[in-house]
Design an enzyme around this catalytic site. Structure first.
Site, short mmCIF file in Angstrom:
data_model
loop_
_atom_site.label_atom_id
_atom_site.label_comp_id
_atom_site.label_asym_id
_atom_site.label_seq_id
_atom_site.Cartn_x
_atom_site.Cartn_y
_atom_site.Cartn_z
N HIS A 57 32.59 46.27 35.80
CA HIS A 57 34.07 45.74 36.36
C HIS A 57 33.77 44.99 37.58
CE1 HIS A 57 38.13 45.03 37.23
NE2 HIS A 57 38.45 46.20 37.05
N CYS A 60 42.11 43.20 40.52
CA CYS A 60 41.40 43.25 39.10
C CYS A 60 41.83 42.11 38.25
CB CYS A 60 41.43 44.45 38.36
SG CYS A 60 41.14 45.79 39.48
N HIS A 105 41.64 44.88 28.94
CA HIS A 105 41.04 45.12 30.50
C HIS A 105 40.09 46.22 30.48
CE1 HIS A 105 41.51 45.11 34.74
NE2 HIS A 105 41.82 46.40 34.63
#
Length: 401
Positions: A330, A161, A293
């Protein structure tokens, strides 16, 4: 060699739109691209939500190149061309050796892999000839290089990520070290395929409805597809050609948790944020906006909130924070590239994009996360957090020029 590195062009596409203008427009207006995944090749997988790109823009990728490309590479090339157009830059014989690319990919070409191996496993026949090169993690960087003629440092970066922030950090290093004058950098991923969704479903990480970062009752991650790319140049190179500078990449902070393959730890994100501030020569109070995040999981959002408080102290309650994953989901390897766009546009426009889908406060996430409504404020410095599974952390600071 201490060279300043600036951004002169950006390109992107995701569920919100197929260019940076539409991505910013809808993100700043808290529109969410999250909805039922309509991919017809999910092989009976039901009830999955995500943020799909409904239709690709006209891209004029050569057919001979297209047959060797996974969707990840296609998205990266489209974003790269947009970034080049905005920068008013082209690659030619005179600059090709000083022009490179780094592209972060978190998952790799599972779309190509699945399409090739499903029929092969059922029939025992050969797989499609380009499967291997479509699926390799460096494919997107290679395809960007070939599409534009870049012959400088070109490589893929993979750290789940945080891949895009690591790719941008690596590109900054190439310029600062004198190996390149210009770099295309960012990330791309296309995880809305059966095998990836089944894997995340098995981890019990997927939200059943939408992504609600920092909100009480949040239920997990929503996956999306997309790409984001930026043209990075040395300040001297950009000013010499009269380029419009969008922002400076002022600092980079990298760290590892060395703790657990999935569970978050506070010390890793804290170290990365502190390192970023130090690299940029900034005090905590200098940061106006932090793009978190903010994945929408209970543990990650709480962990990030604690880390932010440790680094910023009382200023943690004064600066604006938001998670734009609430709008574009995401996008794994592309996530922090899309969030780079949000940071730079916040600096350009003086608007903090909101955390969409927010319902009610969580006492463990009690910072100002800009719930549901964008906020006008002067943004001179914006920071972008990317904290990956496995504990690989990458934080970038962007500064007004």
């Amino acid at each position: 060699m201490d060279r300043r590195v600036v951004i002169t062009g950006m390109g992107g596409l995701c569920g919100l739109g197929t260019d940076t203008t539409s991505i910013w427009k809808w993100s700043a207006r808290r529109r969410s691209a999250i909805g039922p995944v309509l991919n017809t090749e999910l092989h009976g997988l039901k009830g999955i939500v995500g943020a799909e790109i409904k239709a690709l823009p006209d891209h004029n990728i050569d057919r001979k190149q297209l047959v060797s490309m996974d969707r990840i590479s296609v998205l990266a090339v489209i974003a790269a061309h947009e970034a080049m157009r905005q920068a008013g830059l082209s690659c030619n014989e005179g600059n090709a050796l000083r022009f490179g690319a780094t592209v972060g990919v978190g998952l790799g070409g599972w779309d190509a892999t699945e399409k090739a191996y499903r029929p092969s496993l059922s029939t025992g026949g050969r797989t499609e000839i380009f499967t291997g090169v479509k699926a390799m993690p460096s494919a997107a960087a290679c395809q960007v290089s070939m599409s534009l003629g870049l012959r400088g440092p070109v490589f893929g970066v993979t750290s789940a990520c945080s891949s895009a922030n690591h790719a941008i950090a690596s590109a900054v290093d190439q310029i600062k070290c004198g190996r390149a004058d210009v770099m295309l950098a960012g990330g791309s991923d296309a995880p809305l395929v059966w095998i990836v969704l089944k894997a995340w479903e098995a981890m019990r990480a997927l939200a059943p409805d939408t992504c609600r970062p920092f909100s009480a009752g949040r239920k997990g991650v929503v996956l999306g597809e997309g790409a984001g790319m930026a043209v990075l140049e040395s300040y001297e190179h950009a000013t010499a050609r009269g380029a419009t500078i969008l922002a400076e990449v002022a600092g980079v902070g990298l760290s590892a948790d060395a703790f657990h393959i999935t569970a978050p730890a506070v010390h890793g994100p804290e170290s990365a944020m502190r390192a970023c501030l130090a690299d940029a020569g900034l005090n905590a109070e200098d940061v106006d906006y932090l793009n978190a995040h903010g994945t929408g999981t209970k543990a990650n959002d709480q962990n990030e909130t604690t880390a932010i408080k440790r680094v910023f102290g009382d200023h943690a309650y004064s600066m604006s924070i938001s998670s734009t994953k609430s709008t574009h989901a995401h996008c794994i390897g592309a996530a922090s590239a899309l969030e780079m766009i949000a940071c730079v546009m916040a600096i350009q426009e003086g608007v903090v994009p909101p955390t969409a889908n927010y319902r009610e406060p969580d006492p463990d996430c009690d910072l100002d996360v800009t719930p549901n409504v964008p906020r006008e404020r002067k943004v001179r410095v914006a920071m972008s957090n990317a904290f990956a599974m496995g504990g690989t952390n990458a934080v970038l600071a962007f500064k007004q020029v």
